[in-house]
Design an enzyme around this catalytic site. Structure first.
Site: not given
Ligand code: HSE
Length: 434
Positions: A14, A33, A43, A45, A103, A185, A203
């Site tokens: 993200v 905006a 930041a 890693r 979340k 991902g 959520k």
């Molecule tokens: N792991 C979450 C999903 C990512 O699959 O919906 C989005 O919040």
């Protein structure tokens, strides 16, 4: 006007998407905006091969961003509950606005975070925390603010929906599809959050708070995942005209609020029953608007970045406004939150799909019917299949009318105690969503 300076904490899926969307659409975003948005620090890693970050100051320490006097807005995209909480509280303490896609953080620590943000007069924005690229927080919090919301029901975990879709359409095995979701991902760092319903419960907790004006109460959400679903139930549901979806349901009743996440049979002709793959959809039923449906990508790099950047634009627009006149974090004014309780699952009401494995003896069906009728449970339909070759048992599939869960629990205990019933009764809740 000088650009607003933001710091991105976390350059993973993200974070990388957010950086790229901000670069690619910089001019459009500035026109919306009213000021440019400059990434003044990142930041991270390890580098993200999808991002050209040359020239942007880098640090390995997220707290450097939270205390950097240059930074106006901290974007928290590291995930998790602990360091993320410390980071966000530190940023707020330093007078910075925060945008987060986290979340888990909002569902578990949101009450504390919003209280601190109010104290400091800053905004904490979290559109990306629910349903990826779908602007459903904004829709409920602002677009539907005229309504008394009756219920919210959503497919709000992309990974789970992707797995169920692939299993149903292609007969693929669970672990194989989960591995693909991880590679794309979509899945959480700990994928049990996806398949055990924890991510969806995070959520749903957020959606329920902004829909009903209640504090965040993740610990009271009922959570059931998709790991125990079988192909047999998916197929029987189809034969009865239903699809099984992993649904989050928040419903306001006279006694309290139902807050539950579980596999659910939905009539297959409902739009939401046809939401497939990684897509999410949230239905909101309000007394004035009726039912509305919000659909889109629930996970992934740029869909989630779309919500992060939309929050950034909102924050930039609201930075100069009086904190008292901003959109409240949880949609309702903080001193007007309701104490309406969250109901335990035993007090929630729904219809049920039951699958009973019985010995092929005369009178079993009559015994089953009598156990249900003694408890006032009305049978809507019954399907009895032929004896299965491998175990000599007869699958009996029933749909019931709506009943309080405790009564169904009692009935299932009695059914499982019958001599001719073998193993556990499979129970899946049913929602008509009409
Ligand atoms: N792991 C979450 C999903 C990512 O699959 O919906 C989005 O919040």
């Amino acid at each position: 006007m000088k650009p607003v300076k933001v710091g991105i904490c976390g350059l993973g899926t993200v974070g990388g998407g957010t950086f790229n969307v901000l670069q690619r659409n910089a001019e459009e975003i500035a026109r919306r905006a009213g000021r440019g948005i400059e990434v003044a620090q990142i930041a991270m890693r390890s580098p993200n091969p999808n991002c050209q970050i040359t020239g942007t100051p880098i640090t390995a320490d997220v707290f450097e961003v939270a205390t950097n006097p240059e930074i106006d807005i901290v974007i928290e995209l590291i995930g998790g509950y602990t360091i993320a909480r410390d980071l966000v509280l530190k940023a707020i303490d330093n007078g910075k606005h925060v945008v987060t896609a986290n979340k888990a953080l909002i569902a578990v620590h949101g009450n504390e975070i919003f209280a601190k943000a109010r104290e400091k007069g800053v905004i904490v924005a979290f559109e990306a925390a629910v349903a990826g690229g779908i602007p459903v927080i904004k829709a409920i919090r602002e677009g539907l603010s005229a309504n008394r919301i009756n219920w919210v029901a959503g497919i709000i975990n992309g990974t789970g929906n992707f797995i169920l879709t692939e299993m149903r359409e292609k007969g693929r095995a669970f672990p194989d599809v989960l591995a693909e979701a991880q590679a794309l991902g979509y899945a959480e760092a700990d994928p049990t959050f996806d398949v055990e319903g924890i991510d969806a419960a995070h959520k749903l907790t957020i959606l329920a708070s902004i829909a009903f004006g209640i504090p965040l109460q993740f610990d009271k959400a009922y959570t059931e995942g998709i790991t125990k679903l079988t192909t047999a139930d998916v197929n029987y549901a189809e034969a009865l005209g239903y699809r099984i979806k992993h649904l989050g349901v928040a419903r306001s009743t006279a006694n309290g609020i139902e807050l539950r996440v579980h596999p659910t049979l939905i009539p297959s002709d409902r739009l939401i029953a046809n939401v497939n793959g990684v897509m999410n959809a949230v239905m909101v039923n309000g007394d004035a608007a009726g039912s509305t449906l919000f659909y889109g990508a629930g996970a992934g790099m740029e869909p989630t970045a779309s919500s992060v950047v939309a929050d950034l634009v909102d924050v930039v627009r609201a930075m100069t406004s009086d904190p008292e006149n901003r959109v409240p974090h949880l949609a309702f004014q903080p001193d007007s939150l309701s104490a309406h309780p969250i109901l335990p699952i035993e007090a929630c009401e729904s219809a049920y799909y039951l699958r009973i494995q019985a010995k092929d003896h005369p009178g079993v069906l009559a015994q089953v019917a009598s156990i249900l009728s003694e408890r006032g449970i009305n049978i809507e339909s019954i399907m009895q299949k032929e004896v299965e070759e491998q175990d000599g048992l007869v699958p009996m599939i029933l749909l019931t009318h709506s009943v309080v869960e405790q009564r169904m629990n009692d009935a299932i205990t009695a059914l499982e105690a019958l001599q001719d019933v073998v193993g556990n009764v499979v129970r899946i809740r049913v929602e008509q969503l009409s």
